[in-house]
Write an enzyme that holds these catalytic residues in place. Structure first.
Site, short mmCIF file in Angstrom:
data_model
loop_
_atom_site.label_atom_id
_atom_site.label_comp_id
_atom_site.label_asym_id
_atom_site.label_seq_id
_atom_site.Cartn_x
_atom_site.Cartn_y
_atom_site.Cartn_z
N GLU A 16 -15.18 -4.39 12.12
CA GLU A 16 -14.89 -5.71 11.98
C GLU A 16 -14.45 -6.46 13.33
OE1 GLU A 16 -11.48 -7.09 9.04
OE2 GLU A 16 -10.74 -7.42 10.91
N GLN A 208 1.96 -4.29 18.68
CA GLN A 208 0.87 -4.64 17.80
C GLN A 208 0.95 -3.83 16.37
OE1 GLN A 208 -1.81 -2.10 17.23
NE2 GLN A 208 -3.44 -3.28 16.67
P1 FAD Z 1 -6.57 -10.71 -4.85
O1 FAD Z 1 -7.49 -9.58 -5.23
O2 FAD Z 1 -6.82 -12.12 -5.57
O3 FAD Z 1 -5.08 -10.17 -5.16
C1 FAD Z 1 -3.82 -10.89 -4.55
C2 FAD Z 1 -2.84 -10.36 -5.30
O4 FAD Z 1 -2.86 -10.95 -6.73
C3 FAD Z 1 -2.49 -8.81 -5.23
O5 FAD Z 1 -1.12 -8.78 -5.31
C4 FAD Z 1 -2.88 -8.87 -6.66
O6 FAD Z 1 -2.33 -7.70 -7.63
C5 FAD Z 1 -2.76 -10.04 -7.62
N1 FAD Z 1 -3.65 -10.53 -8.92
C6 FAD Z 1 -4.72 -10.52 -8.78
N2 FAD Z 1 -5.46 -10.80 -10.07
C7 FAD Z 1 -4.24 -11.23 -10.64
C8 FAD Z 1 -3.97 -12.03 -11.83
N3 FAD Z 1 -5.14 -12.23 -12.81
N4 FAD Z 1 -2.89 -12.15 -12.50
C9 FAD Z 1 -1.78 -11.91 -11.45
N5 FAD Z 1 -1.82 -11.22 -10.22
C10 FAD Z 1 -3.17 -10.83 -9.90
N6 FAD Z 1 -7.36 -12.61 4.93
C11 FAD Z 1 -7.90 -13.88 5.54
O7 FAD Z 1 -7.16 -14.91 5.45
N7 FAD Z 1 -9.23 -13.48 6.22
C12 FAD Z 1 -9.84 -12.60 6.29
O8 FAD Z 1 -10.82 -12.34 7.14
C13 FAD Z 1 -9.41 -11.27 5.60
N8 FAD Z 1 -9.92 -10.20 5.59
C14 FAD Z 1 -9.48 -9.17 5.06
C15 FAD Z 1 -10.17 -7.89 4.85
C16 FAD Z 1 -9.64 -6.78 4.15
C17 FAD Z 1 -10.60 -5.52 4.11
C18 FAD Z 1 -8.26 -6.89 3.54
C19 FAD Z 1 -7.85 -5.86 2.92
C20 FAD Z 1 -7.70 -7.99 3.77
C21 FAD Z 1 -8.22 -9.08 4.23
N9 FAD Z 1 -7.44 -10.35 4.46
C22 FAD Z 1 -8.03 -11.43 5.10
C23 FAD Z 1 -6.04 -10.48 3.70
C24 FAD Z 1 -6.11 -10.92 2.40
O9 FAD Z 1 -6.69 -12.45 2.37
C25 FAD Z 1 -4.78 -10.96 2.02
O10 FAD Z 1 -4.39 -9.51 1.71
C26 FAD Z 1 -4.49 -11.79 0.45
O11 FAD Z 1 -3.11 -11.82 0.38
C27 FAD Z 1 -5.13 -11.05 -0.70
O12 FAD Z 1 -6.24 -11.15 -0.82
P2 FAD Z 1 -7.19 -10.39 -1.97
O13 FAD Z 1 -8.54 -10.83 -1.98
O14 FAD Z 1 -6.88 -8.85 -1.94
O15 FAD Z 1 -6.52 -10.91 -3.32
#
Ligand code: FAD
Length: 287
Positions: A16, A208
């Site tokens: 990444e 960090q």
């Molecule tokens: P989701 O899958 O939507 O989940 C978010 C939360 O909501 C979780 O607690 C889940 O349990 C809950 N949830 C999901 N669906 C529901 C529902 N239907 N009802 C109630 N609750 C629900 N952030 C950035 O800004 N830029 C990046 O480039 C970036 N890259 C990342 C790469 C990786 C590999 C990872 C692991 C994270 C990255 N993040 C990035 C961070 C990420 O945006 C955050 O962790 C964010 O808070 C959650 O994103 P998600 O897509 O996992 O969310």
């Protein structure tokens, strides 16, 4: 090349990077990608920042340079909070015209001015990206997402996200492989069958490590703390402790048959080289 096709053939190795921000130019970011590509990664992912650093515009740009210039598949991240369908469609068109077929569908972190418009969760974004013909990855959290009240609820949401069309998952950083192995078993029991790529972030200093674990809620095992205590205030020793720990961690993952290893390189080619060499040493990657 689609990442789902790569993962159907072999255990993957990828990096990444983040797109240029602050003083970094697009050319410097491209140089980082070029150096990382000397280790023949299966793909390079490029983060997306909808927030303060405002470098989201450059995700597609640096992704295009990786695909077209360096000749390695790019995985463009995309967060959906604060974006409309039209915004997402415009971004996807940019990716497709850059030859990028892979996107990591993310919700992003809530912030003032970044409320849900057309997408509340990543699982809302996934079908939209699939309909556009993209190969779609999703994020997952071996220790549970920081906002979620329980591991079971988080896994339930992960299952819904995968069923919405996710082709593969990439984990948040973790320092205890046992957390990952337990998570992998829970996913199998839940019939989450897509490949799960392990995201590993080598720590580079005490500061960090504290910052990144505080932001995402990952835990720090006592053995990591002990190594940092032994390194004292010597920054070089702290960096070396981080690299040694990360190499031990990925070699153990490689020996335990994981689907893929993804290194959060933090735009530092030496981190790419050190982790690559450890995986060559254990036979996970060809020499
Ligand atoms: P989701 O899958 O939507 O989940 C978010 C939360 O909501 C979780 O607690 C889940 O349990 C809950 N949830 C999901 N669906 C529901 C529902 N239907 N009802 C109630 N609750 C629900 N952030 C950035 O800004 N830029 C990046 O480039 C970036 N890259 C990342 C790469 C990786 C590999 C990872 C692991 C994270 C990255 N993040 C990035 C961070 C990420 O945006 C955050 O962790 C964010 O808070 C959650 O994103 P998600 O897509 O996992 O969310």
């Amino acid at each position: 090349m689609r990442i789902s096709d790569i993962l159907a053939q072999r255990q993957s190795f990828s990096y990444e990077i983040f797109p240029p921000k602050g003083d970094m130019s697009v050319e410097q970011a491209e140089q980082v990608a070029t150096e990382l590509c000397r280790n023949s990664p299966d793909w390079i992912s490029v983060t997306f920042s909808a927030g303060g650093s405002g470098n989201s515009e450059r995700t597609a740009d640096i992704g295009r340079r990786i695909e077209r210039g360096v000749g390695t598949p790019a995985l463009a991240h995309l967060t959906c909070l604060g974006s409309s369908r039209a915004d997402v469609d415009a971004y996807v068109r940019r990716l497709q015209s850059a030859g990028i077929e892979n996107v990591l569908a993310l919700r992003g972190d809530p912030a003032p001015g970044r409320e849900a418009i057309d997408f509340s969760y990543a699982s809302d974004l996934v079908p939209h990206l699939k309909d556009a013909g993209m190969c779609v990855g999703g994020a997952c959290y071996p220790e549970g997402h920081v906002e979620c009240e329980s591991l079971d609820a988080d896994l339930e949401h992960l299952k819904a996200k995968v069923d919405a069309g996710v082709d593969f998952l990439v984990t948040q950083l973790f320092f205890d492989n046992e957390d990952f192995y337990r998570f992998r078993e829970r996913c199998a029991r839940k019939r989450i069958k897509v490949p799960i790529v392990c995201g590993i972030m080598p720590f580079t200093s005490k500061k960090q490590l504290q910052r990144m674990t505080f932001n995402c809620g990952a835990s720090i095992p006592a053995r990591v703390v002990k190594r940092l205590v032994a390194a004292g205030d010597d920054e070089k020793a702290q960096f070396e402790a981080g690299m040694t720990y990360a190499c031990e961690q990925i070699v153990d993952l490689a020996r335990n048959g994981v689907d893929g290893i993804h290194i959060y390189s933090m735009n530092r080619p030496e981190i790419g080289r050190i982790t690559h060499d450890a995986l060559v040493g254990c036979g996970y990657l060809p020499a």
